[in-house]
Design an enzyme around this catalytic site. Structure first.
Site, PDB file in Angstrom:
ATOM      1  N   ASP A 184      -7.214  30.910  23.786  1.00 20.00           N
ATOM      2  CA  ASP A 184      -6.759  29.265  22.544  1.00 20.00           C
ATOM      3  C   ASP A 184      -7.656  28.669  22.698  1.00 20.00           C
ATOM      4  OD1 ASP A 184      -5.536  27.014  21.858  1.00 20.00           O
ATOM      5  OD2 ASP A 184      -3.835  27.170  23.794  1.00 20.00           O
ATOM      6  N   ASP A 199       1.694  24.955  18.500  1.00 13.34           N
ATOM      7  CA  ASP A 199       3.016  24.606  19.135  1.00 13.34           C
ATOM      8  C   ASP A 199       4.741  24.519  19.081  1.00 13.34           C
ATOM      9  OD1 ASP A 199       0.802  24.574  20.806  1.00 13.34           O
ATOM     10  OD2 ASP A 199       1.904  24.046  22.180  1.00 13.34           O
TER      11      ASP A 199
HETATM   12  C1  GLA Z   1      -1.984  25.008  23.345  1.00 12.13           C
HETATM   13  C2  GLA Z   1      -1.460  26.491  23.244  1.00 12.13           C
HETATM   14  C3  GLA Z   1      -0.050  26.572  23.847  1.00 12.13           C
HETATM   15  C4  GLA Z   1      -0.286  26.126  25.369  1.00 12.13           C
HETATM   16  C5  GLA Z   1      -1.375  24.865  25.647  1.00 12.13           C
HETATM   17  C6  GLA Z   1      -1.804  25.348  26.766  1.00 12.13           C
HETATM   18  O1  GLA Z   1      -0.723  23.845  23.242  1.00 12.13           O
HETATM   19  O2  GLA Z   1      -0.830  26.619  21.917  1.00 12.13           O
HETATM   20  O3  GLA Z   1       0.507  27.341  24.415  1.00 12.13           O
HETATM   21  O4  GLA Z   1      -1.267  27.738  26.064  1.00 12.13           O
HETATM   22  O5  GLA Z   1      -2.539  24.843  24.962  1.00 12.13           O
HETATM   23  O6  GLA Z   1      -2.735  24.740  27.574  1.00 12.13           O
END
Ligand code: GLA
Length: 529
Positions: free
Chosen positions: A275, A339
């Site tokens: 990520d 997200d």
């Molecule tokens: C980002 C990712 C999410 C999750 C969070 C965790 O926002 O896109 O899917 O993994 O980090 O902190």
């Protein structure tokens, strides 16, 4: 007196009637609100027929593995237990436990192996083809499993992962093909307590003197956790960032990439979500394609060097058109946007956006529109992540969500509460004919045919020459949706099967029409007679 009485009575009656009507309406509204708010199941919304007692083998028809690496696969199968499994033409380097259906061993030398699985019990028997492709490619069909993020957030503990693995088997999710049990962020120490990481027990040194990443106190034994998941025939996944910190401020992999890749493999993990998070600060303001690719290429190469099959999930929200190069840097799937968060009213627009990258979908290379948030999921208030509660989607919306994801060949990661798997949630997640659309070996994503501002078709070509078609209604009213043969490139007579209900609807010529509820998708499969 009488007159007065007779005058008053009708009014009183009427008043009572209105009162009762008002109560009935209020109760009806409340019931509808609760049904909507809680997505409560009732008999009419359980579309997926209960699995029968005779064996039914599920799961992908094609499966990649790397020669010489440890091999683990649990054959997904419904039906009355005990079952007896067997496999013909299984490579000699592998062995099958006949009672659990778990295959272990070492992946065979490079080549294609046409295996046939069989399962029998006191009620009957079934077989299913399984092509094992030993080479460099993994994830020849989209990965399926569970991820901790939308239910546990910064509260996740190893115990939750173990319980999720137990539930994956006990609930039947594993029998439908779900395989990965993945922890998201927050398994490692954070440098300091913040609003995103308020629990002081999660704070500690990020690395030891030798530079090894330090799990927090809720993850005392990472290898033991992976072993526990593997003992059930399932696979284990974890998360980190190419930056020095993850999105919640926990320890990332920056400048320790090789050490971490080796550590993850030694612990026995089978899936890595990588990520972007704090890497953005390192990358500076003048970002170009190389900036986006560099950290993923580095980790992709490191993972390929491990003696372990590790599926690589790129999470950088679609920057630099990741779908165009994700596979070239060693990725198997990539988020196409930020997200999905808790804005579940965006499912249709997100699906339409994700589908625009459908041309890049193929075996080993998948567009990821984020997790399946149905059943009981978490929520966020300000910076607080709340305990799980029933998801706000109606049953039609939940079936639509799953239909769209399967039509787009998306990775299927349920990210709800494994302790609250009610009948509706399992009905949405575990329909083998719907999952077969997602897992189709051709690996195509559906293309979109726009009909009206509210309605569209999603059309997906399948390996056997048939087509899956979603009749999609993102409007606020039910709609009659027509599928004209010329719009989906078929001719003559077509047999139409309703995949959710697992029912043949008949043979049609020229078009198929159906009423589709608001925010709903009717999912059918068409094939020539
Ligand atoms: C980002 C990712 C999410 C999750 C969070 C965790 O926002 O896109 O899917 O993994 O980090 O902190």
């Amino acid at each position: 007196m009488n007159r007065k009485f007779s005058c008053i009575q009708p009014n009183r009656y009427l008043a009572g009637f209105h009162f009762r009507l008002a109560i009935a309406l209020a109760a009806g509204c409340l019931a509808m609100f609760l049904l909507r708010a809680h997505g409560s199941p009732d008999a009419a919304v359980i579309l997926t027929p209960q699995p029968g007692s005779t064996p039914r083998l599920n799961g992908p028809l094609v499966y990649g593995c790397r020669p010489g690496n440890p091999f683990l696969y649990r054959i997904p199968c419904t039906g009355l237990r005990p079952l007896i499994f067997s496999a013909s033409d299984l490579p000699k380097t592998l062995s099958l436990d006949a009672s659990t259906g778990i295959i272990t061993g070492t992946a065979p030398p490079k080549g294609d192996y046409e295996v046939t699985f069989a399962a029998k019990n006191s009620r009957g028997a079934a077989t299913r083809k399984f092509k094992l492709v030993a080479g460099q490619a993994l994830a020849l069909t989209p990965a399926m499993g569970w991820n901790s993020w939308y239910v546990y957030f910064n509260r996740v503990r190893a115990a939750d992962l173990r319980a999720a693995a137990d539930a994956m088997v006990a609930s039947g999710l594993a029998d439908a093909g779900y395989q990965y049990v993945n922890v998201d962020d927050c398994w490692m120490n954070a440098e300091r307590a913040t609003k995103y990481m308020p629990d002081p027990h999660r704070v500690g040194p990020l690395r030891d003197a030798q530079g090894n990443i330090q799990p927090n106190c809720y993850f005392p034994d990472m290898k033991g956790l992976a072993d526990y998941i593997h003992a059930k025939g399932l696979k284990a996944g974890l998360y980190t960032s190419p930056g020095p910190r993850t999105c919640t401020g926990s320890g990332g992999a920056y400048q320790h990439e090789a050490q971490d890749a080796q550590q993850f493999a030694e612990w026995g993990f089978d899936f890595l979500k990588y990520d972007w998070c704090s890497y953005g600060n390192l990358a500076g303001t003048n970002k170009n394609l190389e900036t986006y690719q560099k950290p993923y290429r580095l980790m992709g190469e490191l993972l390929q060097r491990q003696n372990r099959d590790i599926v690589f999930n790129l999470c950088q929200y679609g920057m630099g058109n990741v779908w165009e190069w994700g596979a070239a840097v060693g990725g198997h799937c990539w988020r196409t946007a930020g997200d999905l968060g808790f804005e579940l009213d965006r499912i249709f627009p997100v699906a339409l956006m994700n589908a625009t990258h459908g041309a890049w979908s193929r075996p080993g290379s998948w567009n990821d529109p984020d997790y399946l948030q149905i059943g009981w999921i978490g929520a966020q208030r300000g910076t607080n992540f709340l305990e799980p509660h029933p998801c706000p989607l109606t049953p039609d919306e939940q079936y639509a969500y799953m239909s769209l994801w399967c039509l787009m060949a998306a990775p299927l990661f349920f990210s709800g509460d494994m302790h609250h798997l009610d009948e509706l949630t399992l009905s949405v997640l575990c329909n083998p004919e719907v999952i077969d659309v997602d897992q189709d070996p051709l690996g195509r994503s559906a293309t979109v045919v726009r009909l009206t501002p509210a309605t569209f078709l999603m059309v997906k070509e399948l390996a056997d020459g048939s087509k899956a078609v979603g009749l999609c209604n993102q409007g606020k009213m039910p709609a009659h949706i027509s599928v004209h043969w010329n719009a989906i490139n078929v001719t003559g007579q077509q047999c139409v099967r309703d995949l959710w209900r697992q029912k043949d609807l008949g043979t049609f010529t020229g078009e198929f029409v159906s009423e589709v509820p608001q925010h709903g998708v009717m999912l059918v499969r068409l094939h020539s007679p």
